[in-house]
Design an enzyme around this catalytic site. Structure first.
Site, mmCIF file in Angstrom:
data_model
loop_
_atom_site.group_PDB
_atom_site.id
_atom_site.type_symbol
_atom_site.label_atom_id
_atom_site.label_comp_id
_atom_site.label_asym_id
_atom_site.label_seq_id
_atom_site.Cartn_x
_atom_site.Cartn_y
_atom_site.Cartn_z
ATOM 1 N N GLU A 22 -29.942 -24.511 -8.610
ATOM 2 C CA GLU A 22 -30.499 -25.085 -7.389
ATOM 3 C C GLU A 22 -32.020 -25.151 -7.427
ATOM 4 O OE1 GLU A 22 -27.750 -23.179 -3.997
ATOM 5 O OE2 GLU A 22 -28.272 -21.832 -5.644
ATOM 6 N N CYS B 152 -21.219 -28.967 -7.066
ATOM 7 C CA CYS B 152 -20.440 -28.583 -5.879
ATOM 8 C C CYS B 152 -21.185 -28.827 -4.576
ATOM 9 C CB CYS B 152 -20.005 -27.118 -5.974
ATOM 10 S SG CYS B 152 -21.364 -25.964 -6.166
ATOM 11 N N ASN C 183 -27.354 -29.828 -2.920
ATOM 12 C CA ASN C 183 -28.049 -29.836 -1.624
ATOM 13 C C ASN C 183 -29.429 -29.198 -1.743
ATOM 14 O OD1 ASN C 183 -25.626 -30.856 -0.796
ATOM 15 N ND2 ASN C 183 -25.026 -29.090 0.421
ATOM 16 N N ASP C 184 -29.473 -27.965 -2.263
ATOM 17 C CA ASP C 184 -30.763 -27.288 -2.425
ATOM 18 C C ASP C 184 -31.576 -27.893 -3.562
ATOM 19 O OD1 ASP C 184 -31.170 -25.384 -0.409
ATOM 20 O OD2 ASP C 184 -29.788 -23.978 -1.334
ATOM 21 N N ARG D 264 -17.642 -19.710 -0.539
ATOM 22 C CA ARG D 264 -18.833 -19.152 0.111
ATOM 23 C C ARG D 264 -18.457 -17.830 0.767
ATOM 24 N NH1 ARG D 264 -18.503 -24.664 1.711
ATOM 25 N NH2 ARG D 264 -20.208 -25.969 0.880
ATOM 26 N N ARG E 109 -18.968 -17.300 -4.932
ATOM 27 C CA ARG E 109 -20.427 -17.203 -4.939
ATOM 28 C C ARG E 109 -20.839 -15.931 -4.204
ATOM 29 N NH1 ARG E 109 -23.699 -21.855 -1.908
ATOM 30 N NH2 ARG E 109 -22.935 -20.728 -0.072
ATOM 31 N N HIS F 12 -21.063 -20.772 15.354
ATOM 32 C CA HIS F 12 -19.664 -20.396 15.570
ATOM 33 C C HIS F 12 -18.819 -21.587 16.001
ATOM 34 C CE1 HIS F 12 -20.554 -15.821 16.152
ATOM 35 N NE2 HIS F 12 -20.560 -16.190 14.903
#
Length: 770
Positions: free
Chosen positions: A626, A697, A649-650, A491, A527, A384
């Site tokens: 990914e 992305c 990233n993945d 996202r 997504r 958070h």
């Protein structure tokens, strides 16, 4: 002598008789007398172990204290050989006592010598004793020692007895924290680092940026002066008044102008405010007050118990919620002490906040205009406080170990969050260098903002679409300020993660409609939920897995819980209502998953037709690439999708079998290796042949040098964080693509570990802005 894997004894047998409860109250009264005396530490500990042994009807009570080098030293005992005091030592993790210290959890064993972790020390004379009950001596989340009782006969200890021993351990923790002397020579080790020397700390980037300023240490834990109460009724009244004051203060926080137009940030504090009204949490504190502790000690005791139960969990979401509870407990302690917040003292105009961990409300206690950066010893990108910091535009470095012990108040600090570095007490020339870099960065930013209307077109006329990634409504206005061509990745999971239950179709529809409204005609690619792994929903139950990144997550959850996915798809269709929209599915591993997801989407489109609901004017359906397995299914895949978005990233962590969150592996493999660029160039070529658009992305697109390489292998659409668009646009406009393509043709088949330095040299030789 302490615990196994279990957290709270051997289970609860028959209820304890009234004598157990009476004994606990009598012990607390006598403990208060010991604390009120003027004895030295050793004398007090000796009295405490005798008292505990007497009141718990145990032949032995011993207190061990953590010493430097992760060693437990026997500090006081009643029942074991007195000559073993200060001589017997155990490593943390050794024996049952060492195991309690290692796990931070209590244990109770009826037949200790048969336990596989039992360690016998002959000098203690403990061989006659069979059963054992032990608890960690906790202060905050740190284990300061272990308190143990032993009996000669096999005894099943009640949960109430364990809780009483935990309460005594809290009192011992305060004594140990302030009274244990340093070992001879420990303060003068020749290898001890000097606190006045410069230092460089490495962490993880949670929000990029560069900042300089003076360190402000966030130390919310107060010293609890009084542990045992004279009047529990008066303590309960103080507690209830402090709770009411805290809740009023949280209500005031929701009017903070930082949150005025940022719905997700408000959702975080709304959830946080809901935690502060949790009846279970508040009633547990009240119960502990009734046992004889002060209100402050009761709050700390309940938080210690919570850490003992949850602190070992690997699930990042649950660990972040534990930080929220820490924030609440600290805030309640502040109100009990008469202080409104942890943000005490005078802030410098250029404050760099240093914290072990910090909650979202605590961050907002600090004056935003004076905050330059945030450095955390803990934290993750989905916490958070990280979400709020991004909304506030504050650079954040997390997982920065030893920051609190290395950095002193008002130390000069440089935070290079882009490269996950924190420079402490840097030399004057280093500060001058970074000050120049910041001035240059600011000038470039102003120039790029002024040039946001210019196309990302190379010197030889190649146009590159620059899109932005988003996950908060606060991100969407950057479409206009950066001149982005659209949102290449929205996202959708973040609003789900800050709620206590699943948002219904109407709530989701309102959110997605607002995104499309604010996009003002520019395309948006939504997504579907990418949850699981380190992004789990507290209201979606699942068994923990050893490798969460390889487990039940993303499209796998959506297909196994089709009602969940259908509700989201229904909301997206309703939100479009005559407008264009893009939907893409994450972590697809095989074409069969695409077919199954498309079938659910088709059902929702048919449902909308039957209800005469407006359909999207144009619906584009794509997948995230990914999982490497999908690359070898391109022929079948390209016949089924409108676009592919590479999630670098993945993809890279799966391609190299390398955990992207592991600091030791962070620099081991390079995105600019021949293997990665060869694979991505083949993907671009295959998509071009079939007329399917392809974009990237991940973080790779946000770095000018990597983005240059991507353009050189054929990518014409990149999606990145809004703050990176200006830099990448400047790179494209200074580039001659045909020259780069010819250079990469010669270079890409090399056996090098990385092409980074060669590409950097290419850019420098041609004055390409990287």
């Amino acid at each position: 002598m302490p615990p196994a894997a279990g957290g709270g004894g051997t289970g609860r047998p028959s209820a304890p008789d009234r004598g157990v409860i009476i004994s606990a109250r009598r012990m607390m009264a006598r403990l208060r007398d010991i604390m009120a005396g003027s004895d030295a530490l050793q004398a007090r500990l000796d009295k405490i172990v005798r008292l505990v042994a007497s009141e718990t009807v145990a032949e032995v009570c011993s207190c061990y204290v953590v010493r430097p080098g992760d060693v437990l030293e026997l500090f006081a005992t009643h029942g074991l050989n007195a000559s073993a005091v200060h001589r017997t030592r155990l490593r943390i993790g050794e024996g049952l006592v060492g195991q309690i210290a290692a796990t931070g959890r209590p244990t109770a064993i009826a037949n200790a010598p048969e336990h596989p972790n039992f360690a016998y020390r002959p000098e203690t004379g403990e061989d006659p004793y069979q059963s054992l009950m032990g608890v960690p001596v906790l202060r905050g989340s740190q284990v300061r020692g272990v308190l143990v009782v032993q009996n000669q006969h096999r005894r099943v200890y009640h949960e109430e007895e364990i809780e009483t021993l935990q309460t005594v351990a809290m009192v011992v923790a305060e004594l140990v924290a302030v009274g244990v002397p340093a070992e001879p020579g420990s303060a003068a080790r020749p290898d001890a680092p000097s606190q006045i020397l410069p230092a460089r700390l490495v962490g993880l980037r949670l929000n990029g940026g560069l900042a300089m300023g003076r360190a402000v240490l966030h130390r919310p834990i107060l010293t609890i002066r009084e542990m045992v109460a004279d009047d529990p009724t008066a303590e309960l009244a103080r507690f209830r008044a402090a709770v009411a004051s805290m809740q009023d203060a949280l209500d005031d926080l929701l009017s903070n102008p930082v949150l005025a137009e940022k719905e997700e940030s408000r959702d975080i504090l709304e959830t946080y405010r809901m935690f502060s009204r949790d009846r279970g949490w508040l009633s547990r504190i009240a119960e502990v007050i009734r046992t004889g502790l002060t209100a402050e000690a009761a709050v700390q005791r309940v938080q210690n118990d919570t850490h003992a139960r949850l602190g070992h969990l690997a699930d990042h979401y649950l660990r972040e919620r534990l930080l929220d509870l820490d924030d609440l407990a600290n805030r309640l302690l502040m109100h009990l002490s008469g202080r409104a917040s942890a943000a005490f003292g005078t802030l410098p105009d250029d404050a760099v906040l240093i914290a072990r961990a910090i909650g979202p409300a605590e961050l907002l206690d600090y004056e935003q205009s004076r905050l330059r950066a945030l450095v955390l010893e803990d934290g993750s990108s989905t916490s958070h406080v990280a979400i709020l910091a991004r909304a506030m535009g504050i650079p954040v470095v997390g997982r920065c170990l030893d920051a609190m012990s290395t950095i002193e108040p008002w130390d000069p600090v440089i935070v290079d969050a882009d490269n996950s570095n924190v420079f402490v007490r840097p030399a004057d020339d280093v500060q001058d260098m970074f000050a120049g870099a910041m001035s240059l960065r600011m000038a470039r930013r102003r120039a790029r903002e002024a040039g946001a209307h210019l196309p990302a077109e190379s010197k030889d006329g190649v146009r590159v679409g620059l899109w932005m990634n988003a996950g908060l409504l606060a991100d969407v206005p950057h479409l206009a300020t950066t001149g982005a061509d659209g949102i290449g990745l929205y996202r959708t999971e973040i609003p789900f993660m800050v709620r206590s239950d699943f948002p219904d179709v109407n709530e989701q529809t309102r959110l997605y409609r607002t995104v499309l409204d604010q996009a003002d005609g520019k395309p948006v690619m939504f997504r579907t939920l990418d949850i699981g792994g380190d992004k789990f929903l507290p209201y979606l139950k699942d068994e923990p897995t050893e490798n969460p990144a390889l487990g039940w997550r993303a499209i796998r959850i959506g297909l196994d819980r089709p009602a969940l996915m259908r509700r989201q798809l229904r909301a997206l269709i309703r939100a479009a209502a005559g407008r264009s929209i893009g939907i893409m599915f994450p972590l697809v591993a095989e074409v069969a998953e695409v077919d199954a997801a498309r079938a659910l989407l088709d059902k929702e489109l048919e449902r909308a037709r039957l209800l005469n609901e407006p359909l999207p004017e144009r619906l584009r359906v794509g997948v995230m690439l990914e999982v490497p397995a999908l690359f070898w299914q391109l022929t079948a895949l390209l016949a089924r999708v409108d676009f592919i978005a590479v999630g670098s990233n993945d993809l890279l962590q799966y391609l190299f079998a390398c955990d992207r969150a592991s600091p030791p592996l962070a620099q081991r493999y390079d995105a600019l290796s021949p293997a990665v660029l060869t694979m991505l160039r083949e993907l671009v070529a295959r998509c071009s042949e079939q007329g399917v658009s392809v974009s990237l992305c991940g973080e790779m697109a946000a770095r000018p040098l990597e983005a240059m390489a991507l353009v050189g292998i054929g990518f014409r659409q990149l999606s990145m964080a809004p703050t990176a668009i200006g830099e990448v646009r400047a790179m494209v406009r200074s580039l001659t693509v045909s020259q780069l393509e010819r250079y990469l043709d010669r270079l890409i088949s090399s056996p090098d570990h990385s092409l980074r330095e060669k590409l950097r040299g290419f850019a420098m030789d041609r004055s390409i802005e990287i």
